[in-house]
Design an enzyme around this catalytic site. Sequence first.
Site, PDB file in Angstrom:
ATOM      1  N   LYS A   1     -12.617  50.630  10.524  1.00 34.71           N
ATOM      2  CA  LYS A   1     -12.482  50.462  11.908  1.00 34.71           C
ATOM      3  C   LYS A   1     -10.815  50.655  12.190  1.00 34.71           C
ATOM      4  CE  LYS A   1     -14.982  49.991  14.564  1.00 34.71           C
ATOM      5  NZ  LYS A   1     -15.841  50.606  15.118  1.00 34.71           N
TER       6      LYS A   1
ATOM      7  N   TYR B   1     -14.925  47.205   5.706  1.00 31.89           N
ATOM      8  CA  TYR B   1     -15.126  47.562   7.347  1.00 31.89           C
ATOM      9  C   TYR B   1     -14.016  47.439   8.042  1.00 31.89           C
ATOM     10  CZ  TYR B   1     -17.073  46.741  11.998  1.00 31.89           C
ATOM     11  OH  TYR B   1     -17.244  46.984  13.156  1.00 31.89           O
TER      12      TYR B   1
ATOM     13  N   PRO C   1     -14.311  44.762  20.684  1.00 36.80           N
ATOM     14  CA  PRO C   1     -14.967  43.591  20.622  1.00 36.80           C
ATOM     15  C   PRO C   1     -15.228  42.881  19.381  1.00 36.80           C
ATOM     16  CG  PRO C   1     -16.409  45.343  20.263  1.00 36.80           C
ATOM     17  CD  PRO C   1     -15.053  46.001  20.476  1.00 36.80           C
TER      18      PRO C   1
ATOM     19  N   THR D   1     -19.487  54.968  20.650  1.00 32.72           N
ATOM     20  CA  THR D   1     -19.741  53.752  20.314  1.00 32.72           C
ATOM     21  C   THR D   1     -20.458  53.474  18.906  1.00 32.72           C
ATOM     22  OG1 THR D   1     -22.003  54.022  20.980  1.00 32.72           O
ATOM     23  CG2 THR D   1     -20.617  53.277  22.832  1.00 32.72           C
ATOM     24  N   ALA D   2     -20.710  54.414  18.090  1.00 32.14           N
ATOM     25  CA  ALA D   2     -21.266  54.599  16.757  1.00 32.14           C
ATOM     26  C   ALA D   2     -20.266  54.444  15.639  1.00 32.14           C
ATOM     27  CB  ALA D   2     -22.249  55.626  16.580  1.00 32.14           C
ATOM     28  N   SER D   3     -20.550  53.669  14.940  1.00 32.44           N
ATOM     29  CA  SER D   3     -19.755  53.345  13.593  1.00 32.44           C
ATOM     30  C   SER D   3     -20.372  52.452  12.860  1.00 32.44           C
ATOM     31  CB  SER D   3     -18.193  52.895  13.973  1.00 32.44           C
ATOM     32  OG  SER D   3     -17.528  53.219  12.693  1.00 32.44           O
TER      33      SER D   3
END
Length: 254
Positions: free
Chosen positions: A89, A85, A112, A10-12
Site C-alpha cells: 500500500k 501489505y 481508511p 478502490t481495488a487493491s
Amino acid sequence: VEGVDYVFHTASPFFFKFNDPVKDLVEPAVNGTLNVLKSVEKSGKVKRVVLTSSVAAVLPVDVDESRLYSGDDWSDVSSYEKLAYKYSKTKAEQAAWEFQKGKSWELVVLNPTFIIGPPHYKRADAESIRTIKSWLDGDYKDKPIPPTRLGLIDVRDVAYCHIEAAFREHAKGRYTICTPASVPFFEIVEILAKHPEFSRYPLPKSQESPLQTRYQIDSSRAIKDLGFARSPYDKAVIDMATQLVKLGIVKKID
C-alpha cells in the site's frame, strides 16, 4: 476512462494469508494503480482521481502509542518480507503521487483502516468478511483469535468520503478516516456476543496476548474538508453480520 471526469480507484489486494508477497500483493497494488493512472493521463479529460490507500501507508513499523498519526505521516516500511501489505500500500500510493506530478488532473487519497459493514454481494473473499464469517462459523470457538488490534470504519462512511473527495472542490491531499484509536478484535466479538441473534453462534471466547500496539489516528481534516461523521462501529458490526446471514454467506442459526 474515455469521457469520464472523475475516477475512483478502490481495488487493491488485502489478505492476512498469501503465498507470494510480491505476486499476490505488491505487484498488483503498484501495477494496478499505475495502469489506472496511465489510462487517466491518456484520456486527457479526467479532472480528479480519488485513490483508496490505507493507514498502512501512514503508520510506521514501530507505532508510538502516544502519537496522533495523520495524512502528514508516511510509513517507514522498507521491505515486503514481514509486512507485505503495508509495503504494497505504501509503494502503490507513493507511485501514484510520483506519477501525478506535473499532470493536469488532481489526486486525492483516502487512508481508511479496517473496513467493516454490510456487503452488497455474495462474494466472501474480502478480508473483513472472511474474519467475521470465521468467528460466526465457529472456526475459533475452541481457540483464541489472533492478537489483532486495528482501527475500524463503516464501509458506508468510506463510500461517503469518496464521493465528497471527488466533488468538493477544495478537497486535496491525504485523508485518514478511522476510529480515533485502534480496537482489539475481541471487542468486535463482544459486540456480536451481546446481540440476541448472534449470541447463539459459536463465537470465540478469547484473544491471544500480548495485543498489537495501540495506535491513534487524526481524522480532523476529513471531518473539516469532507464532512466526515464517524458512524458507531458497533452498528456497522451488527449490520455486517446481519447481511452476511441474509446473503447466505453465514448460515442462519435459529
